[in-house]
Design a protein around this motif. Structure first.
Motif, short mmCIF file in Angstrom:
data_model
loop_
_atom_site.label_atom_id
_atom_site.label_comp_id
_atom_site.label_asym_id
_atom_site.label_seq_id
_atom_site.Cartn_x
_atom_site.Cartn_y
_atom_site.Cartn_z
N THR A 163 0.86 -1.21 0.08
CA THR A 163 -0.12 0.11 0.05
C THR A 163 0.85 1.39 -0.06
O THR A 163 2.00 1.14 0.29
CB THR A 163 -0.91 0.10 1.22
N TRP A 164 0.18 2.47 -0.25
CA TRP A 164 1.07 3.52 -0.32
C TRP A 164 1.52 4.05 0.97
O TRP A 164 2.47 4.46 1.37
CB TRP A 164 0.02 4.70 -0.99
N TYR A 167 4.42 2.23 1.88
CA TYR A 167 5.47 2.86 0.93
C TYR A 167 6.34 4.22 1.79
O TYR A 167 7.29 4.11 1.88
CB TYR A 167 5.09 3.28 -0.48
N GLU A 168 5.34 4.95 2.17
CA GLU A 168 5.67 6.23 2.92
C GLU A 168 6.62 5.60 4.12
O GLU A 168 7.80 6.22 4.42
CB GLU A 168 4.61 7.03 2.98
N LEU A 198 -0.41 7.32 -12.20
CA LEU A 198 -0.77 6.92 -10.99
C LEU A 198 -2.08 7.46 -10.18
O LEU A 198 -2.71 6.68 -9.35
CB LEU A 198 0.32 7.52 -9.76
N ASP A 202 -6.11 5.26 -9.12
CA ASP A 202 -6.96 5.42 -8.25
C ASP A 202 -8.27 5.97 -8.74
O ASP A 202 -9.08 6.13 -7.82
CB ASP A 202 -6.35 6.58 -7.21
N VAL A 226 -2.36 11.68 -4.99
CA VAL A 226 -1.01 11.55 -5.47
C VAL A 226 -0.05 12.42 -5.26
O VAL A 226 0.86 12.21 -4.68
CB VAL A 226 -1.26 10.87 -6.80
N THR A 229 1.05 13.20 -1.67
CA THR A 229 1.77 12.32 -0.99
C THR A 229 3.08 12.08 -1.48
O THR A 229 4.08 11.99 -0.73
CB THR A 229 1.08 10.65 -1.55
N TRP A 230 3.42 12.36 -2.81
CA TRP A 230 4.76 12.56 -3.21
C TRP A 230 5.35 13.66 -2.67
O TRP A 230 6.83 13.70 -2.41
CB TRP A 230 4.89 12.55 -4.83
N PRO A 289 1.91 -0.54 -5.57
CA PRO A 289 1.25 -0.35 -4.29
C PRO A 289 -0.10 0.35 -4.53
O PRO A 289 -0.46 1.00 -5.37
CB PRO A 289 2.10 0.90 -3.57
N TRP A 291 -3.90 2.10 -2.91
CA TRP A 291 -4.56 3.10 -1.89
C TRP A 291 -5.22 2.13 -0.77
O TRP A 291 -5.30 2.74 0.36
CB TRP A 291 -5.25 4.44 -2.34
#
Length: 435
Positions: A163-164, A167-168, A198, A202, A226, A229-230, A289, A291
Motif C-alpha cells: 500500500t502507499w 511505501y511512505e 498513478l 486510483d 497522489v 503524497t509524493w 502499491p 491506496w
C-alpha cells in the motif's frame, strides 16, 4: 469498398503463423505496397513474416525514432493532404489530436470491430471511445508496476510495500538507516503521463467527452492525493526527483542510491539495456502499491496504436497489416523481443516468449517472470480513462507547474489548479467546447 474483404477468412494464416492467431481478413488481389512509419526497433524484420504470409503485399518501414519530430512530420503531411504513410504509430495520449485533425480512417468500415474481443478491454476504449468508430488498432501498452532492488530491501530491513501507506513508512526507514544517502523512490516531474498513470490507478479521470464538448478535471481528487503524497516524501528527502532516462538516474539506480521506481511494462527493458551488468540480477517487479489493500488496480503510461491514414490508397491491406501486427503471435512475440513492446492483445499477455527467464528483461530481473506481474496490472487498468485532443499542451504545461512546485513557489494543490486553469484556457483558445 470490396465487400469480399470484409468477410473473414475461414482459414488461418499460412504456416508462418501460429495456431492461436485469429482469422484475419482476406488480402486484396493484386500487388500492393504499404508505407509504414514507426519507431519500433527491428520492425523491418517483423514484417518479413507478414510478407511471407501475404506475398502480394510489400511493406516499407521507415523508423522515425518517435517523439515530437515524428508527430510533427505526420501532422504536416495530413494537413497538406499528401505525403502521409498508409500506417503510422501513434501513442494513445496523442491519438485524439490526430482524430480531430481528420486524417485517420475509421477502421470499423473494414471490419475492425470484429477484433475487439481479442484485446484487453481498456486498450480498445483508447482507440474507440464511442464503441463504434475505430481510429486505430491497439499495439502495445504500459501498465504500471513497481521495480525494486531486492538486495537493498533486505539490507535496510523493509518489506515490499503493498500500500502507499507502507511505501511512505518504508521510505522513512530507508532514509534514516542510510543517513539520507539512499532514496526509496523517484518522482518524474517532467512526464505528465507518469503522474497521470498513478492517479489513473486510483480511478482518477482527467478528461471525458460530454456530448459535443469536453470536461477537463486535471485537479481531480485522485491527482491531489497522489501529488500531495509524493510532495511530502520529496520535502522530507525520502525520494529523489531525478529526470527519467538520464545518466543521473541510471547512475543512481545502478549504484543503489534509488531502491524503487514505478515503471510501465516497457520500463524493465530500459533497465536491462541501460544498466547492463551493473546491479543485474538484483532487481525484481511487484504490483503497484495500492491506496486500499485488495484487488490490484493500475494505470498506464505510454503504449501506442497503429492507425491507417485517410491518404492511404490501400486501406483494406493497411487494416489487415495493422491487425496482423498486433494480433499475430509471430509479430507480438518478435516485437517484445526486439522492441520490448508489451502486448495489447489479451492472448499476447500469456505468450511463452514473454516468460522466458533466460532472456532480458526477465534475466536482468533475477530470472523473475515479470510479464505475469504486468499482465495482472494490465487487467487492472480502468477501462473508462480518456485523453483530450489538446493533450500535447497539457503535457508541456505539467512540466512548468511541477518546476514551480519543486522550487517551493506553489503547493501541490496550487500547481494542479494552475495546470487545470492554463490548460482549460488553451483548450478554449484552440476552439474546443470544454468546461
Amino acid at each position: 469498398m470490396n465487400k469480399a474483404l470484409l468477410a473473414l477468412s475461414a482459414l488461418l494464416l499460412t504456416s508462418s503463423a501460429l495456431a492461436a492467431d485469429p482469422a484475419f481478413p482476406k488480402a486484396p488481389a493484386g500487388k500492393v505496397t504499404l508505407e509504414v512509419w514507426s519507431w519500433v526497433p527491428g520492425l523491418d524484420k517483423t514484417v518479413q513474416a507478414f510478407e511471407k504470409a501475404y506475398p502480394n503485399i510489400d511493406v516499407k518501414v521507415t523508423n522515425l525514432g518517435g517523439g515530437p519530430q515524428t508527430y510533427t512530420k505526420l501532422r504536416t503531411a495530413l494537413q497538406a493532404g499528401s505525403g502521409a504513410p498508409d500506417v503510422a504509430q501513434i501513442e494513445y495520449g496523442f491519438l485524439p489530436a490526430f482524430v480531430d485533425l481528420g486524417g485517420l480512417e475509421d477502421l470499423s468500415k473494414y471490419g475492425a470491430n470484429t477484433y475487439r474481443k481479442y484485446f484487453v478491454p481498456w486498450t480498445w476504449g483508447q482507440v474507440s471511445p464511442d464503441g463504434k468508430a475505430v481510429y486505430a488498432i491497439p499495439q502495445d501498452t504500459g501498465p504500471f508496476a513497481m521495480v525494486y532492488r531486492a538486495d537493498l530491501m533486505k539490507k535496510y530491513g523493509v518489506s515490499v510495500p503493498k500500500t502507499w501507506a507502507e511505501y511512505e513508512k518504508a521510505a522513512e526507514t530507508v532514509y534514516k538507516k542510510s543517513g539520507g544517502a539512499v532514496k526509496f523512490g523517484n518522482f518524474y516531474s517532467t512526464f505528465a503521463p507518469w503522474f497521470m498513470a498513478l492517479a489513473w490507478a486510483d480511478g482518477g479521470q482527467f478528461f471525458r467527452r460530454d456530448g459535443d464538448g469536453w470536461v477537463q478535471n486535471l485537479n481531480n481528487a485522485s491527482a491531489k492525493k497522489v501529488l500531495n503524497t509524493w510532495y511530502r516524501m520529496i520535502r522530507k528527502g525520502h525520494v529523489s526527483t531525478l529526470q527519467a532516462f538520464t545518466a543521473d538516474y541510471w547512475n543512481a539506480a545502478g549504484a543503489g542510491k534509488v531502491i524503487t521506481n514505478l515503471e510501465a511494462a516497457w520500463g524493465p527493458g530500459g533497465y536491462a539495456g541501460s544498466l547492463k551488468d551493473k546491479s543485474a540480477g538484483q532487481w525484481r517487479v511487484a504490483d503497484l502499491p495500492q491506496w486500499k489493500a485488495g484487488a490490484v488496480r493500475s494505470g498506464n503510461w505510454g503504449g501506442s496504436s497503429s492507425v491507417v491514414t485517410t491518404q492511404s490508397k490501400n486501406k483494406e491491406a493497411a487494416t489487415l497489416f495493422a491487425l496482423w501486427l498486433n494480433l499475430s503471435e509471430n509479430a507480438v512475440g518478435t516485437n517484445w523481443v526486439n522492441g520490448g513492446l508489451f502486448p495489447a492483445s489479451d492472448a499476447g499477455l500469456d505468450l511463452t516468449v514473454l516468460k522466458d527467464k533466460t532472456k532480458n528483461p526477465s534475466k536482468f530481473f533475477g530470472g523473475q517472470d515479470i510479464s505475469s506481474v504486468y499482465a495482472r496490472a494490465s487487467r487492472g487498468v480502468n477501462v473508462n480513462f480518456q485523453w483530450a485532443p489538446w493533450f500535447p499542451f497539457v503535457n508541456d504545461n505539467f512540466n512548468k507547474q511541477m518546476d514551480l512546485m519543486l522550487k517551493g513557489r506553489l503547493s501541490p494543490d496550487q500547481a494542479l489548479d494552475a495546470w487545470q486553469r492554463e490548460s482549460l484556457a488553451e483548450a478554449k483558445k484552440q476552439g474546443y467546447t470544454v468546461r
